[in-house]
Design a protein around this motif. Structure first.
Motif, PDB file in Angstrom:
ATOM      1  N   TRP A  41     -14.407  -1.228   1.399  1.00 22.96           N
ATOM      2  CA  TRP A  41     -14.093  -0.636   2.383  1.00 22.96           C
ATOM      3  C   TRP A  41     -12.488  -1.142   3.030  1.00 22.96           C
ATOM      4  O   TRP A  41     -11.548  -0.257   3.212  1.00 22.96           O
ATOM      5  CB  TRP A  41     -14.910  -0.675   3.707  1.00 22.96           C
ATOM      6  N   ARG A  47      -9.686  -0.172   0.390  1.00 27.14           N
ATOM      7  CA  ARG A  47      -9.215   1.115   0.518  1.00 27.14           C
ATOM      8  C   ARG A  47      -8.682   1.562   1.958  1.00 27.14           C
ATOM      9  O   ARG A  47      -7.929   2.358   1.961  1.00 27.14           O
ATOM     10  CB  ARG A  47     -10.612   2.069   0.541  1.00 27.14           C
ATOM     11  N   ASP A  84      -6.657  -0.424   3.465  1.00 28.07           N
ATOM     12  CA  ASP A  84      -5.310  -0.844   3.132  1.00 28.07           C
ATOM     13  C   ASP A  84      -4.328  -1.115   4.274  1.00 28.07           C
ATOM     14  O   ASP A  84      -3.390  -0.770   4.428  1.00 28.07           O
ATOM     15  CB  ASP A  84      -4.503   0.307   2.321  1.00 28.07           C
ATOM     16  N   THR A 133     -10.143  -7.663 -12.217  1.00 28.26           N
ATOM     17  CA  THR A 133     -10.298  -6.593 -10.948  1.00 28.26           C
ATOM     18  C   THR A 133     -10.523  -7.479  -9.699  1.00 28.26           C
ATOM     19  O   THR A 133     -10.638  -8.886  -9.978  1.00 28.26           O
ATOM     20  CB  THR A 133     -11.578  -5.750 -11.220  1.00 28.26           C
ATOM     21  N   LEU A 149     -15.170  -0.171  -5.044  1.00 28.93           N
ATOM     22  CA  LEU A 149     -13.782   0.568  -5.357  1.00 28.93           C
ATOM     23  C   LEU A 149     -13.839   1.607  -6.347  1.00 28.93           C
ATOM     24  O   LEU A 149     -12.835   2.492  -6.496  1.00 28.93           O
ATOM     25  CB  LEU A 149     -13.072  -0.777  -5.870  1.00 28.93           C
ATOM     26  N   ALA A 150     -14.817   1.637  -7.362  1.00 29.71           N
ATOM     27  CA  ALA A 150     -14.653   2.615  -8.411  1.00 29.71           C
ATOM     28  C   ALA A 150     -15.344   3.987  -7.893  1.00 29.71           C
ATOM     29  O   ALA A 150     -14.764   4.978  -8.260  1.00 29.71           O
ATOM     30  CB  ALA A 150     -15.684   2.159  -9.480  1.00 29.71           C
ATOM     31  N   LEU A 161     -14.927   4.782  -4.528  1.00 27.93           N
ATOM     32  CA  LEU A 161     -14.115   5.347  -3.265  1.00 27.93           C
ATOM     33  C   LEU A 161     -12.503   5.048  -3.528  1.00 27.93           C
ATOM     34  O   LEU A 161     -12.069   4.171  -3.917  1.00 27.93           O
ATOM     35  CB  LEU A 161     -14.601   4.217  -2.314  1.00 27.93           C
ATOM     36  N   ASP A 162     -11.799   6.047  -3.089  1.00 28.55           N
ATOM     37  CA  ASP A 162     -10.292   6.141  -3.089  1.00 28.55           C
ATOM     38  C   ASP A 162      -9.680   6.023  -1.699  1.00 28.55           C
ATOM     39  O   ASP A 162     -10.305   6.010  -0.817  1.00 28.55           O
ATOM     40  CB  ASP A 162      -9.844   7.619  -3.616  1.00 28.55           C
ATOM     41  N   ARG A 163      -8.491   5.632  -1.818  1.00 32.40           N
ATOM     42  CA  ARG A 163      -7.798   5.314  -0.749  1.00 32.40           C
ATOM     43  C   ARG A 163      -7.508   6.627   0.235  1.00 32.40           C
ATOM     44  O   ARG A 163      -6.779   7.654  -0.562  1.00 32.40           O
ATOM     45  CB  ARG A 163      -6.460   4.682  -0.788  1.00 32.40           C
ATOM     46  N   PRO A 164      -7.987   6.925   1.421  1.00 27.30           N
ATOM     47  CA  PRO A 164      -7.549   8.108   2.081  1.00 27.30           C
ATOM     48  C   PRO A 164      -5.911   7.955   2.507  1.00 27.30           C
ATOM     49  O   PRO A 164      -5.451   7.166   2.746  1.00 27.30           O
ATOM     50  CB  PRO A 164      -8.584   8.024   3.219  1.00 27.30           C
ATOM     51  N   ASP A 165      -5.629   9.502   2.542  1.00 24.78           N
ATOM     52  CA  ASP A 165      -4.303   9.472   3.187  1.00 24.78           C
ATOM     53  C   ASP A 165      -4.118   9.370   4.518  1.00 24.78           C
ATOM     54  O   ASP A 165      -3.120   8.848   5.276  1.00 24.78           O
ATOM     55  CB  ASP A 165      -3.617  10.884   2.792  1.00 24.78           C
ATOM     56  N   ARG A 194      -8.084   5.578   7.465  1.00 20.68           N
ATOM     57  CA  ARG A 194      -8.114   3.980   6.792  1.00 20.68           C
ATOM     58  C   ARG A 194      -8.352   3.175   7.949  1.00 20.68           C
ATOM     59  O   ARG A 194      -8.915   1.984   7.697  1.00 20.68           O
ATOM     60  CB  ARG A 194      -6.574   4.036   6.505  1.00 20.68           C
TER      61      ARG A 194
END
Length: 231
Positions: A45, A48, A50, A70, A112-113, A115-119, A124
């Protein structure tokens, strides 16, 4: 003459065999692994989100910029590197120690596989804050199971025992060192790094009594109170 084992409500300093003989494994083993999986999820979390990683993860994020592995694999590799440093410190790993070295990294990679990074910045921030809180819960679960220190925590307590320097100072020195090395390698630090450093100790200390399992231990066994990043 061996003293009679007694139930200890707090944390106890047990050897690897005594940890397994201390009873209540039906509760302690699931709690250990739920805590370790959640630890890896909390790391994912924060990645992602960031907005900055925990101090040791700044190092891991820098390492993967130079080695084709990784982030989770970097956690595993560094765990075993740290365990090598236990040898001169004469620290003894337990089931929780070895499990920690493996499960946290695999759980982080799985998260991480999926969940993508939200915009959106709000999402975030939520991941960063949720990651820190979940890490505190995970630490309390894992430590409270009383099945062995994590690799990095054992390094801290071993250095404290060998040098006589306070735990707080040893921990601070280690975390500053790994952040500096991680940044030099191109690792990710930021607001989350600072918030984690400030919050994880109090969060773990708050929740640890909720999850500490009273175990059967020799009457002369010492109790301890560890907090912070227990990996």
């Amino acid at each position: 003459m061996t003293q009679i084992a007694t139930a200890r409500p707090g944390l106890t300093d047990l050897g690897p065999i005594a940890q397994l003989r201390a009873g209540k494994l039906v509760r302690r083993l699931p709690q250990l692994y739920v805590g370790l999986v959640l630890y890896g999820v909390s790391l994912g979390w924060m990645v992602r989100g960031d907005l900055g990683l925990a101090p040791w993860d700044v190092l891991h994020s820098g390492l993967i910029r130079h080695v084709p592995i990784t982030l989770g694999q970097a956690v595993v590799v560094m765990s075993f590197v740290v365990l090598l440093l236990w040898i001169p410190l004469r620290e003894m790993p337990g089931l929780g120690t070895i499990s920690n070295a493996l499960v946290v990294g695999f759980s982080a990679d799985a998260t991480l596989a999926l969940l993508d990074r939200p915009d959106a910045l709000g999402a975030r921030v939520a991941l960063m804050v949720g990651g820190i809180v979940a890490n505190g819960v995970a630490s309390a679960l894992y430590i409270g199971a009383q099945l062995g220190r994590g690799p990095r925590d054992g390094l801290m307590t071993g250095l404290h025992r060998r040098t006589g320097v306070s735990l707080r100072l040893v921990r601070t020195g280690l975390e500053v060192a790994v952040v500096v090395i991680g940044l030099l390698l191109g690792g990710v630090a930021g607001l989350g790094t600072v918030l984690y450093a400030l919050a994880i100790g109090p969060l773990t200390q708050l929740m640890l009594p909720w999850f500490t399992v009273a175990v059967e231990a020799p009457a002369d066994t010492q109790t301890s109170a560890l907090g912070g990043d227990q990996r």
